[in-house]
Motif scaffolding. Structure first.
Motif, PDB file in Angstrom:
ATOM      1  N   VAL A 144       0.811  -1.286   0.015  1.00 30.74           N
ATOM      2  CA  VAL A 144       0.124  -0.139  -0.032  1.00 30.74           C
ATOM      3  C   VAL A 144       0.826   1.221   0.055  1.00 30.74           C
ATOM      4  O   VAL A 144       1.733   1.435   0.814  1.00 30.74           O
ATOM      5  CB  VAL A 144      -0.855   0.085   1.204  1.00 30.74           C
ATOM      6  N   HIS A 195      -9.263  -6.854   2.220  1.00 32.02           N
ATOM      7  CA  HIS A 195      -8.191  -6.010   1.729  1.00 32.02           C
ATOM      8  C   HIS A 195      -7.925  -4.946   2.572  1.00 32.02           C
ATOM      9  O   HIS A 195      -7.141  -3.879   2.162  1.00 32.02           O
ATOM     10  CB  HIS A 195      -8.682  -5.578   0.356  1.00 32.02           C
ATOM     11  N   ILE A 197      -9.118  -2.464   4.317  1.00 35.95           N
ATOM     12  CA  ILE A 197      -9.812  -1.216   4.791  1.00 35.95           C
ATOM     13  C   ILE A 197     -10.564  -1.323   5.982  1.00 35.95           C
ATOM     14  O   ILE A 197     -11.485  -2.110   6.229  1.00 35.95           O
ATOM     15  CB  ILE A 197     -10.988  -0.976   3.555  1.00 35.95           C
ATOM     16  N   HIS A 213      -6.886   2.672   4.843  1.00 32.52           N
ATOM     17  CA  HIS A 213      -6.468   1.187   4.910  1.00 32.52           C
ATOM     18  C   HIS A 213      -5.494   1.041   6.330  1.00 32.52           C
ATOM     19  O   HIS A 213      -4.734   2.069   6.872  1.00 32.52           O
ATOM     20  CB  HIS A 213      -5.190   1.064   3.872  1.00 32.52           C
ATOM     21  N   TYR A 237      -5.064  -2.107  -3.210  1.00 28.65           N
ATOM     22  CA  TYR A 237      -5.184  -2.605  -1.860  1.00 28.65           C
ATOM     23  C   TYR A 237      -4.826  -4.123  -1.889  1.00 28.65           C
ATOM     24  O   TYR A 237      -5.764  -4.880  -2.155  1.00 28.65           O
ATOM     25  CB  TYR A 237      -6.461  -2.313  -1.464  1.00 28.65           C
TER      26      TYR A 237
END
Length: 317
Positions: A144, A195, A197, A213, A237
């Motif tokens: 990320v 993923h 979040i 994130h 992501y």
């Protein structure tokens, strides 16, 4: 352009990782190209040299598969001869003569976001076909990044347009997010549960989503509905386990997003303008068309039936 730059950087990293072993494998395929059994055996022997792949195979220059499907579990030759010319990576294959990565697509087999690496096989000047390797996005070594969001002026203009629309008409105005709401919420649910979040806000009228994130918690990033619907989001992501800091279950996350949808679409005059969800503190934020914002525990939010919202709101309209 800012999200495209981030994805472009991810693609450069992946290309640098995959192109050398794919080029080497393509060269080894040339001597055994016409002997399919030997070609399959070569792919199996060299499978481990293509890092992170879950499937490799060979197609001719017209998109017809001539080899078996080769994976870690062995050789599956019952797919020889299938037409792969409509696969996402095949549209721009011929006359490509250099390594390429496909766009991200959803695999019909696994249901997961995938990407394919394609390496031409060329014997001197004769173009034979392609070696293809498929990769599950969730298993790739992605990171990320902390790229900057678009200039504030861009979002200010978006906000002005939203205000203008509401001054012209009081009923709910459908945005692209509204028109594709089921798809956007499905993507958002997957980004939250698979993923990394942990916090999200949906601004329905302007068709934007704000995402935070776990690996980059000090920045939020804004996405349009079009960007949320693009499978390339799964490059942005990477796959991660559901956070052990979450106070909500995956089922509750889905239920909250479904309730957002109901509150947005159930009434044309009293409707949800924005909704937010935080996994770590378990809070939901709501802004309706007729009064200010409200915050409450997601469990309390789910306990309330629809009559609470619409009777309460109507009384304050």
């Amino acid at each position: 352009m800012w999200i495209k730059q981030t994805i472009g950087e991810q693609r450069k990293v992946l290309s640098a990782l995959f192109e050398p072993p794919m080029t080497n494998l393509a060269k080894q395929c040339i001597p055994v190209w016409s002997n399919l059994d030997k070609l399959d055996q070569l792919l199996f022997e060299q499978f481990a040299t293509i890092p992170h792949s879950h499937l490799i195979y060979v197609v001719d220059k017209y998109g017809k598969q001539i080899s078996a499907n080769v994976g870690q579990d062995g050789i599956h030759n019952n797919v020889r001869g299938q037409d792969l010319s409509r696969r996402p990576y095949s549209v721009s294959l011929y006359p490509k003569r250099h390594f390429m990565l496909s766009s991200v697509y959803i695999s019909h087999t696994t249901g997961n976001p995938c990407i394919s690496a394609v390496q031409p096989v060329i014997d001197e000047q004769q173009f034979l076909g392609f070696v293809v390797a498929d990769f599950d996005i969730q298993r790739l070594p992605l990171s990320v990044s902390s790229e900057k969001s678009p200039p504030l002026r861009f979002w200010q203009e978006q906000h002005k347009a939203e205000i203008k629309a509401h001054k012209q008409t009081s009923p709910r105005v459908s945005s692209l997010l509204d028109k594709r709401l089921d798809d956007v919420l499905a993507t958002l649910n997957r980004l939250i549960t698979e993923h990394g979040i942990f916090h999200c806000t949906l601004h329905y009228s302007s068709g934007q989503a704000m995402l935070w994130h776990l690996d980059d918690p000090y920045q939020y990033h804004l996405y349009s509905a079009e960007q949320m619907l693009n499978p390339e989001m799964y490059l942005k992501y990477p796959r991660s386990d559901y956070s052990d800091r979450a106070v909500l279950t995956e089922k509750e996350v889905k239920q909250v997003l479904e309730r957002f949808r109901t509150l947005r679409l159930a009434d044309d005059k009293v409707y949800l303008r924005s909704g937010s969800l935080n996994l770590v503190n378990g809070m939901v934020g709501l802004t309706f068309s007729c009064d200010g914002s409200q915050y409450m525990a997601a469990t309390d939010f789910l306990d309330k039936n629809l009559s609470f919202w619409f009777t309460h709101k109507a009384a304050n309209a």
